[in-house]
Design a protein around this motif. Structure first.
Motif, short mmCIF file in Angstrom:
data_model
loop_
_atom_site.label_atom_id
_atom_site.label_comp_id
_atom_site.label_asym_id
_atom_site.label_seq_id
_atom_site.Cartn_x
_atom_site.Cartn_y
_atom_site.Cartn_z
N UNK A 239 1.01 -1.20 0.15
CA UNK A 239 0.52 0.18 0.22
C UNK A 239 0.81 1.13 0.43
N UNK A 240 2.07 1.07 1.03
CA UNK A 240 2.77 2.26 0.90
C UNK A 240 3.48 2.62 -0.64
N UNK A 595 -2.37 5.50 7.03
CA UNK A 595 -4.12 5.87 7.21
C UNK A 595 -4.45 6.92 6.78
N UNK A 596 -6.18 6.25 6.49
CA UNK A 596 -6.85 6.65 5.91
C UNK A 596 -6.98 7.12 4.11
N UNK A 597 -5.75 5.78 3.51
CA UNK A 597 -5.24 5.08 2.54
C UNK A 597 -5.49 4.01 1.88
N UNK A 598 -6.09 3.01 0.83
CA UNK A 598 -6.28 1.78 0.41
C UNK A 598 -5.19 0.67 0.81
N UNK A 599 -5.30 0.13 1.24
CA UNK A 599 -4.12 -0.89 1.33
C UNK A 599 -5.35 -1.99 0.61
N UNK A 600 -4.83 -3.11 0.10
CA UNK A 600 -5.32 -4.64 -0.70
C UNK A 600 -5.46 -3.95 -2.13
N UNK A 601 -5.55 -4.93 -2.86
CA UNK A 601 -6.35 -4.41 -4.47
C UNK A 601 -7.30 -5.15 -4.88
#
Ligand code: X8Z
Ligand code: ZN
Length: 601
Positions: A239-240, A595-601
């Motif tokens: 994600x990062x 934080x507050x950003x999407x993670x995963x796909x």
């Protein structure tokens, strides 16, 4: 005497009497194994020599000679493996029972007993590896072969270019080498499965999974278990990195939520991402040095990189490499002939004819690979007093983990000791150090896993030939969260653009190694008396750590792998808590950034 023996044999064969022949004795089993080991070793050495010549000078002739030697070796091994059934049910001492078992399991490629099929299979194997070794991308319209790019040149572009158009071009270009392998691979799967079935395995993948001192299904579950342990760490890193790449290349190139296009991660296979460190470096925690620049500034050449690696091992108490290593190894790509550049370590006579074959570039990445290869060589020599059938690693993940364990000790403090760095970054730069390492080690985990998930499905028939490429990209997306940067079809054969597929080298070993090396490092750092954070511990110069390691390596394959793991770490299970703990501060930091950003796909 000879006549009498054959007359007796003929009598025994014609005897259909109900009273079965007496079970063979332990002494007979011992004699059988002694002879099997001697004969097999002779054929293996003969194949190694032919294979070395083929790999360092690819021609039709060397390919044919290596294929023939491989065929002789495999045929003998298959024959001996089948003969072991004569001793099924005989109560044998542990060492003989283990040898019987290993004799059945030692092949990666089993050939059918039909000689023409066995010859066809070994020819296909040699030619696919040759096709990969000779592979080049010739930009469209190029008539001039000197304008074609080999994998080493393409690798440099993938590592350093930040132009998505150029990255896409070389990514696409390299993937043009493999479609011609597709029909060969299909036939290869058919024939190797036939060979595996003759040995009693359901297919080649099941044969590979049977090598881990546990039932094959239990091994597959063990791999899944380890993946579940490390997955959250990977997802945080993914994600990062996706977010940073989106900042760099824009939303038209990198999606907010979906998989990352595979050409942007600094490596042809997106298998390790350390080359994009400058794009994702933490603002206030960059360690401020770059190993590639340091090596270049100090005038390191390929040989000096290998010398430096050797010196690490000797500092632990390993004897230096033999002079023949320096005479016979290949460290650079020759200008006048085709070779297989993919790095490998050899033990040609299974005693001390050790060699490295590699096209070394003066980079930090290749410096680590040099240590990786030397780990194989020092392991090979450590177990050379074992009987031939025990001259291998505890399991194949162990072989891959040794040199990487040593490379985890390439810390700033170590670089100071060997005169490559003046001053170590202070603790405020730890996140940068950990992030750089995670881009290599954590990014690798799902790739290390998915290659054999694909092959296991291919060998079992779950993925038919018409779906080779589709299944490949499904798995790449599922595990790595990466996607092909351009549309792919079944005219492509993208798995063939990764060395280990055409070369038929099982890959789960690297996944295991990525987990094991942190377990090894944790125990060795403790033996070396290092109590600081593990990423700052180097075992360089520690005789205590060296002894612990050497004692384990000397066991070779004589005992089930949990015994070897226990000798080194005190534990009998592969355990991903070592890698998870190592990166725990980074995981916390990544989760804050995400934080507050999407993670995963
Ligand atoms: O193939 C290798 C070594 C030789 S055993 C250079 N590795 C894998 C790869 O390059 O894909 C080491 C890391 C993973
Ligand atoms: Zn290796």
């Amino acid at each position: 005497m000879k006549q009498l023996a054959s007359a007796l044999a003929a009598f025994a064969a014609s005897c259909l009497c109900a009273s079965a022949a007496p079970a063979p004795s332990v002494a007979e089993a011992r004699t059988f194994l002694d002879q099997a080991e001697k004969r097999l070793l002779a054929f293996q050495v003969e194949f190694s020599r032919a294979d070395w010549v083929k790999s360092t000078y690819i021609t039709d002739d060397t390919e044919a000679l290596a294929a023939a030697a491989n065929q002789r070796m495999i045929d003998l091994n298959v024959k001996l493996a089948k003969q072991t059934t004569r001793f099924d049910g005989v109560k044998l001492p542990a060492d003989l029972a283990r040898k019987m078992k290993l004799l059945k399991l030692s092949l990666t490629l089993a050939a059918p007993s039909n000689p023409s099929e066995s010859a066809e299979l070994t020819r296909i194997a040699a030619s696919m590896e040759g096709t990969y070794g000779k592979g080049k991308y010739c930009p469209e319209g190029t008539q001039d072969p000197s304008k074609c790019l080999d994998l080493e040149q393409i690798t440099r572009i993938m590592a350093t270019s930040r132009d998505p158009g150029q990255l896409l071009e070389v990514w696409r270009g390299w993937h043009t080498i493999s479609p011609p392998m597709r029909p060969s691979y299909r036939r290869f799967v058919e024939l190797s499965n036939k060979g595996a079935r003759e040995l009693g395995f359901s297919d080649t993948g099941a044969m590979w999974r049977s090598k881990y001192d546990m039932p094959p299904d239990a091994f597959a579950r063990e791999v899944d278990r380890l993946w579940e342990q490390v997955k959250p760490l990977y997802v945080s890193l993914h994600a990062y990195v996706r977010n940073k790449l989106r900042e760099k290349y824009g939303p038209g190139v990198v999606p907010e939520r979906g998989p990352i296009p595979a050409h942007l991660l600094g490596n042809m296979w997106a298998q390790s991402w350390d080359n994009i460190y400058p794009l994702v470096a933490p603002k206030d925690a960059d360690p401020g040095y770059d190993l590639t620049s340091i090596l270049k500034a100090h005038g390191y050449d390929a040989r000096r990189m290998v010398k430096s690696g050797e010196e690490f091992f000797t500092s632990l108490g390993f004897p230096p490499l033999p002079s023949t290593f320096w005479e016979r190894s290949m460290f650079q790509k020759p200008r006048d002939r085709e070779v297989v550049c993919h790095a490998s370590a050899w033990d040609v006579d299974y005693v001390d004819d050790l060699r490295v074959k590699m096209c070394i570039d003066i980079t930090g990445e290749d410096f680590v690979t040099v240590h990786h290869e030397l780990g194989h060589n020092f392991y090979q020599r450590a177990y050379n007093k074992q009987p031939p059938l025990f001259r291998d690693s505890a399991n194949d993940g162990f072989h891959e983990a040794v040199g990487d364990t040593i490379a985890l000790s390439i810390t700033p403090e170590y670089l100071i000791k060997i005169g490559l760095l003046d001053k170590a970054p202070d603790a405020s730069k730890d996140i940068g150090l950990l992030l750089a390492r995670a881009l290599d080690k954590v990014a690798f985990l799902p790739f290390g896993l998915m290659i054999d998930q694909w092959r296991w499905q291919v060998f079992s028939g779950q993925t038919p030939p018409e779906k080779y490429n589709e299944a490949w990209w499904q798995l790449r997306e599922k595990y790595q969260g990466v996607a092909a940067p351009i549309a792919r079809t079944e005219a492509d054969f993208d798995p063939g653009a990764k060395y280990h597929v055409p070369a038929n080298v099982p890959y789960t070993r690297y996944f295991l190694a990525a987990i094991l090396q942190f377990q090894f490092h944790r125990s060795l750092a403790e033996a070396a008396g290092c109590h600081g954070p593990l990423h700052r511990c180097s075992i360089y110069g520690s005789q205590e750590a060296g002894k612990r390691l050497i004692d384990m390596l000397e066991m070779g394959q004589s005992r089930p792998w949990p015994d070897a793991l226990q000798a080194l770490t005190g534990k009998r299970e592969m355990d991903a808590t070592a890698i998870v703990d190592y990166f725990a501060p980074l995981k916390k930091w990544l989760d804050e950034q995400n934080q507050g950003k999407p993670s995963g796909w």
